[in-house]
Design a protein around this motif. Structure first.
Motif, PDB file in Angstrom:
ATOM      1  N   ARG A 122      16.546  59.916  10.545  1.00  0.00           N
ATOM      2  CA  ARG A 122      17.226  61.199  10.413  1.00  0.00           C
ATOM      3  C   ARG A 122      18.307  61.102   9.334  1.00  0.00           C
ATOM      4  NH1 ARG A 122      19.266  63.786  15.867  1.00  0.00           N
ATOM      5  NH2 ARG A 122      17.004  63.685  16.182  1.00  0.00           N
ATOM      6  N   GLY A 123      18.354  62.113   8.486  1.00  0.00           N
ATOM      7  CA  GLY A 123      19.353  62.134   7.422  1.00  0.00           C
ATOM      8  C   GLY A 123      18.848  61.619   6.099  1.00  0.00           C
ATOM      9  N   SER A 124      17.666  61.000   6.082  1.00  0.00           N
ATOM     10  CA  SER A 124      17.113  60.513   4.812  1.00  0.00           C
ATOM     11  C   SER A 124      16.502  61.678   4.047  1.00  0.00           C
ATOM     12  CB  SER A 124      16.071  59.431   5.064  1.00  0.00           C
ATOM     13  OG  SER A 124      15.037  59.912   5.896  1.00  0.00           O
ATOM     14  N   VAL A 125      16.269  61.478   2.773  1.00  0.00           N
ATOM     15  CA  VAL A 125      15.745  62.547   1.940  1.00  0.00           C
ATOM     16  C   VAL A 125      14.289  62.835   2.296  1.00  0.00           C
ATOM     17  CG1 VAL A 125      17.297  62.037   0.024  1.00  0.00           C
ATOM     18  CG2 VAL A 125      15.057  60.918   0.136  1.00  0.00           C
ATOM     19  N   ALA A 126      13.800  63.971   1.815  1.00  0.00           N
ATOM     20  CA  ALA A 126      12.406  64.341   2.067  1.00  0.00           C
ATOM     21  C   ALA A 126      11.472  63.309   1.468  1.00  0.00           C
ATOM     22  CB  ALA A 126      12.119  65.714   1.466  1.00  0.00           C
ATOM     23  N   ASN A 127      10.399  63.031   2.196  1.00  0.00           N
ATOM     24  CA  ASN A 127       9.412  62.047   1.722  1.00  0.00           C
ATOM     25  C   ASN A 127       8.021  62.609   1.963  1.00  0.00           C
ATOM     26  OD1 ASN A 127       7.946  59.843   0.963  1.00  0.00           O
ATOM     27  ND2 ASN A 127       8.702  58.483   2.554  1.00  0.00           N
ATOM     28  N   ARG A 128       7.273  62.849   0.894  1.00  0.00           N
ATOM     29  CA  ARG A 128       5.933  63.425   1.014  1.00  0.00           C
ATOM     30  C   ARG A 128       4.888  62.382   1.416  1.00  0.00           C
ATOM     31  NH1 ARG A 128       5.885  68.253  -1.959  1.00  0.00           N
ATOM     32  NH2 ARG A 128       7.941  69.185  -1.715  1.00  0.00           N
ATOM     33  N   ALA A 129       5.252  61.115   1.333  1.00  0.00           N
ATOM     34  CA  ALA A 129       4.303  60.048   1.675  1.00  0.00           C
ATOM     35  C   ALA A 129       4.182  59.944   3.189  1.00  0.00           C
ATOM     36  CB  ALA A 129       4.767  58.722   1.093  1.00  0.00           C
ATOM     37  N   LEU A 215       5.507  48.173  -2.399  1.00  0.00           N
ATOM     38  CA  LEU A 215       6.627  48.438  -1.500  1.00  0.00           C
ATOM     39  C   LEU A 215       7.565  49.382  -2.228  1.00  0.00           C
ATOM     40  CD1 LEU A 215       8.156  47.729   1.165  1.00  0.00           C
ATOM     41  CD2 LEU A 215       9.291  45.909  -0.142  1.00  0.00           C
ATOM     42  N   GLY A 216       7.858  50.526  -1.612  1.00  0.00           N
ATOM     43  CA  GLY A 216       8.655  51.519  -2.319  1.00  0.00           C
ATOM     44  C   GLY A 216       9.717  52.159  -1.460  1.00  0.00           C
ATOM     45  N   VAL A 217      10.632  52.823  -2.131  1.00  0.00           N
ATOM     46  CA  VAL A 217      11.675  53.592  -1.458  1.00  0.00           C
ATOM     47  C   VAL A 217      11.737  54.973  -2.094  1.00  0.00           C
ATOM     48  CG1 VAL A 217      13.084  51.600  -0.807  1.00  0.00           C
ATOM     49  CG2 VAL A 217      13.460  52.702  -3.016  1.00  0.00           C
ATOM     50  N   VAL A 218      12.209  55.922  -1.312  1.00  0.00           N
ATOM     51  CA  VAL A 218      12.479  57.268  -1.803  1.00  0.00           C
ATOM     52  C   VAL A 218      13.948  57.543  -1.528  1.00  0.00           C
ATOM     53  CG1 VAL A 218      11.908  59.711  -1.649  1.00  0.00           C
ATOM     54  CG2 VAL A 218      10.124  57.990  -1.316  1.00  0.00           C
ATOM     55  N   VAL A 219      14.704  57.800  -2.594  1.00  0.00           N
ATOM     56  CA  VAL A 219      16.154  57.951  -2.476  1.00  0.00           C
ATOM     57  C   VAL A 219      16.572  59.255  -3.144  1.00  0.00           C
ATOM     58  CG1 VAL A 219      16.549  55.461  -2.411  1.00  0.00           C
ATOM     59  CG2 VAL A 219      16.559  56.649  -4.611  1.00  0.00           C
ATOM     60  N   PRO A 220      17.791  59.723  -2.861  1.00  0.00           N
ATOM     61  CA  PRO A 220      18.269  60.935  -3.541  1.00  0.00           C
ATOM     62  C   PRO A 220      18.283  60.747  -5.048  1.00  0.00           C
ATOM     63  CG  PRO A 220      19.695  60.357  -1.704  1.00  0.00           C
ATOM     64  CD  PRO A 220      18.765  59.207  -1.896  1.00  0.00           C
ATOM     65  N   LEU A 221      18.030  61.824  -5.773  1.00  0.00           N
ATOM     66  CA  LEU A 221      17.967  61.739  -7.223  1.00  0.00           C
ATOM     67  C   LEU A 221      19.270  61.230  -7.827  1.00  0.00           C
ATOM     68  CD1 LEU A 221      15.915  62.312  -9.446  1.00  0.00           C
ATOM     69  CD2 LEU A 221      16.913  64.586  -9.713  1.00  0.00           C
TER      70      LEU A 221
END
Length: 247
Positions: A122-129, A215-221
């Motif tokens: 909860r609180g993490s950015v949107a992730n389409r994966a 291995l990847g991450v999705v973070v705020p722009l």
């Protein structure tokens, strides 16, 4: 194996039926499932009943059909990605604890990145994966990290067959992305999948230096800490590779 009038076998029709469920939909009306699978309604009804008898589909009231528990059980028991997920999970949890953002694990399947695990909170950015979801190689950092570390023949076949449906992405542009990814050791795409996010991924390499996963991450722009993100991901990727080799 018996074929239909259209020339496809029973196995072909079953595969089309099971593959007709969209990524983000867990159940479909029988009529919609038949249409998506390109099957006559009577054929779809018969196959659904047979598959439901074996627990591979669940045919509920009102014509609602969903994947069955038996299908989930078989897939998770024998999935070729099981060892990969088990090896990666401790490292993914460490990365998530540090970043408090989405972490994903993907493999190359055809010209797509197929996501086999994802951690989010909860609180993490949107992730389409999504787990079991796909993204084309050129639209995901995971896909670029995977394809950039394949043999030249596979890359050439990918580029030869590359065709964006809208004609907006040139083969040369994808070739440049793959070259940059290979030489810098990681892939990054800013605002491609979501305008407010930044995807960063590194390859998990085997003994031949071919990517078996990413291995990847999705973070705020606004997150620009490459100096911290990339080394942490690369260290985790090497740890995953070691665990796979020791398995």
């Amino acid at each position: 194996m018996a074929n239909s009038a259209s020339g496809d076998s029973v196995v072909d029709r079953i595969v089309r039926l099971l593959s007709a469920f969209p990524e983000d939909v867990s159940a479909l009306q029988l009529s919609e499932l038949a249409e998506r699978a390109g099957l006559p309604l009577t054929t779809a009804h018969r196959l659904v009943r047979q598959l439901a008898d074996h627990g591979l589909l669940d045919a509920g009231p009102g014509g609602l059909v969903r994947p069955g528990l038996r299908l989930w059980e078989l897939v998770n028991r024998t999935a070729p990605t099981l060892a990969l997920r088990q090896a990666a999970m401790p490292f993914m949890e460490d990365i998530q604890q540090v970043l408090n953002q989405n972490v994903n694990l993907a493999v190359l399947d055809g010209w797509d990145a197929l996501f086999v695990e994802r951690l989010s909170r909860r609180g993490s950015v949107a992730n389409r994966a999504r787990v079991a979801g796909r993204m084309p190689v050129h639209t995901s950092s995971a896909g670029l990290a995977l394809m950039a570390h394949q043999d030249r023949l596979l890359q050439a076949n990918y580029l030869d067959q590359f065709a964006d449906p809208d004609g907006k992405v040139a083969t040369d542009a994808v070739r440049v992305l793959l070259s940059e990814t290979f030489h810098q050791g990681f892939a990054q795409l800013k605002g491609v999948v979501d305008p407010d996010t930044w995807g960063i991924a590194v390859p998990v390499l085997d003994a031949r230096q071919r990517a078996v996963a990413s291995l990847g991450v999705v973070v705020p722009l606004r997150e620009m800490r490459l100096q911290a993100l990339v080394p942490a991901l690369q260290t985790a990727a090497r740890g995953i590779a070691r665990r796979l080799n020791d398995a």
